[in-house]
Motif scaffolding. Structure first.
Motif, PDB file in Angstrom:
ATOM      1  N   GLN A 218       0.736  -1.240   0.011  1.00  0.00           N
ATOM      2  CA  GLN A 218      -0.050  -0.153   0.054  1.00  0.00           C
ATOM      3  C   GLN A 218       0.870   1.155  -0.142  1.00  0.00           C
ATOM      4  O   GLN A 218       0.607   2.223  -0.768  1.00  0.00           O
ATOM      5  CB  GLN A 218      -0.917   0.069   1.165  1.00  0.00           C
ATOM      6  N   ARG A 221       2.308   1.770  -3.474  1.00  0.00           N
ATOM      7  CA  ARG A 221       1.198   1.870  -4.352  1.00  0.00           C
ATOM      8  C   ARG A 221       0.708   3.280  -4.189  1.00  0.00           C
ATOM      9  O   ARG A 221       0.647   4.222  -5.150  1.00  0.00           O
ATOM     10  CB  ARG A 221       0.079   1.232  -4.077  1.00  0.00           C
ATOM     11  N   ASP A 222       0.784   4.100  -2.868  1.00  0.00           N
ATOM     12  CA  ASP A 222       0.553   5.297  -2.749  1.00  0.00           C
ATOM     13  C   ASP A 222       1.562   6.157  -3.273  1.00  0.00           C
ATOM     14  O   ASP A 222       1.492   7.534  -4.017  1.00  0.00           O
ATOM     15  CB  ASP A 222       0.361   5.707  -1.133  1.00  0.00           C
ATOM     16  N   ARG A 225       1.494   6.316  -6.942  1.00  0.00           N
ATOM     17  CA  ARG A 225       0.571   7.360  -7.175  1.00  0.00           C
ATOM     18  C   ARG A 225       0.751   8.863  -7.252  1.00  0.00           C
ATOM     19  O   ARG A 225       0.402   9.612  -8.320  1.00  0.00           O
ATOM     20  CB  ARG A 225      -1.056   7.192  -6.673  1.00  0.00           C
TER      21      ARG A 225
END
Length: 388
Positions: A218, A221-222, A225
């Motif tokens: 996570q 992923r953050d 992004r």
């Protein structure tokens, strides 16, 4: 010092054994042949090939005849190249090498395999978003590991002296694919993070080591992004070992343990057949962290580490070898690949000086890249350098 030339099986098929081995023995004067057994996709120019100048090598093709009984019921299995027809060029090379007193090494590309990755996406690495990198196989996947070990068993029946293991590790995002495109500048951090595998097997291995794999995924992923959305953010440097309170670094360490354990298993299998495992680290010290390459532990797991000595001067080649010593790899446990072509050598004296320097350092083995891709004058350059 042992010496050999890396070559493709198609060189042998196109030229015939007499011309092919005559060039190796009489022109280059080497003591061995390092022949590709499984190789990745490529389009190459062959300066002295009598049948063609440009050849396409098929993705993930094998250049030996697999034993069907060994692969029965397996999803991952080597597929012979259409170029070899009904022949077994590895068997032909082995017989001729024995007759001439030459050593035979099996140059084997393990985890960079477009054919198997596209056919079995669940065996390919997955990035933080779950996208599969289909040009690769994941070293943590049990089927991939079984495939690697069975390849070693297969190659042992040809009387191979050493397995030259290429791509026995993870790969980054830009390892290479036709028409690979990045129209926005991703930045070094985003490129690095997009190459980290979060497949179920990698996450399970990390979790077993106490790393919160879901939280790391996570966090990655953050971070991705944010960098994909903002070009200013994309340009910002970041220490990967500081992301998510250091858990990203711990996750990458788990990947290194995966690669080391696979290399150890493959080395043990090779030794069981009287062969050595040479782990090919083309990137060099300090550059393989994201690929799972931990040189000090790999040097203990494999029998030998091989690197690319691609450089114009002997001093630059010396620096490459010295860098490995700083990472726990002794020169006497190394092999070095040199290019005799004009981009690296301006004549046999230059190549001879590099070979002398490697001898002085205690490097026991030198290889030359690549038989079919060089002019015959470069083969003569090898012979002159070795004789001197």
């Amino acid at each position: 010092m042992e010496s050999s030339v890396l070559a493709f099986a198609t060189d042998l098929l196109d030229e015939g054994a007499d011309a092919f081995f005559g060039n190796l023995a009489d022109r280059a004067g080497v003591g061995g042949l390092t022949l590709a057994s499984v190789y990745h996709e490529a389009r190459d120019v062959f300066p002295h090939n009598p049948r063609r100048v440009v050849r396409y090598l098929e993705p993930g093709a094998a250049y030996f005849r697999p034993d069907p009984a060994r692969w029965a019921g397996r999803r991952l299995a080597p597929v012979p190249s259409t170029a070899i027809g009904e022949r077994d060029p590895f068997a032909e090379a082995a017989a001729e090498a024995r007759r001439r007193g030459l050593r035979l090494h099996a140059w084997t590309v393990f985890c960079h395999n477009d054919r198997l990755g596209f056919a079995h996406p669940d065996c390919a690495p997955a990035n933080a978003f779950g996208d599969r990198h289909l040009t690769e196989l994941c070293p943590a996947n049990p089927e991939v590991r079984e495939y690697a070990l069975t390849l070693v068993d297969e190659l042992a029946r040809y009387g191979v002296d050493a397995i030259r293991a290429e791509s026995l590790h993870f790969h980054g995002l830009r390892h290479g694919y036709h028409h690979e495109r990045y129209f926005e500048e991703l930045g070094a951090v985003a490129e690095a993070l997009l190459g980290v595998c979060f497949c179920p097997h990698c996450k399970a291995a990390a979790a077993q080591a106490g790393v919160p794999a879901d939280e790391v995924q996570q966090a990655v992923r953050d971070e991705l992004r944010a960098r994909l959305a903002d070009e200013r953010k994309a340009a910002e440097p970041a220490a990967l070992d500081a992301l998510a309170d250091g858990t990203v670094a711990a996750y990458l360490d788990s990947g290194a343990r995966t690669v080391t354990s696979l290399a150890a298993d493959v080395a043990e299998a090779a030794a069981g057949h009287g062969m050595r495992l040479t782990f090919m680290d083309g990137a060099g010290p300090g550059k393989g962290w994201l690929s799972g390459i931990d040189l000090p532990t790999l040097a203990k797991a494999a029998h030998q580490i091989e690197t690319l000595g691609y450089a114009r001067t002997p001093e630059a080649v010396r620096e490459k070898v010295a860098a490995f010593a700083l990472h726990g790899v002794r020169p006497q446990d190394m092999a070095v690949i040199l290019r005799p072509m004009a981009q690296d050598c301006d004549g046999p004296e230059n190549l001879a000086a590099k070979i002398r320097m490697l001898r002085e350092l205690g490097v026991p083995e030198v290889e030359f890249y690549n038989y079919g891709l060089m002019r015959l004058s470069s083969m003569d350059r090898i012979g002159a350098a070795l004789r001197s």
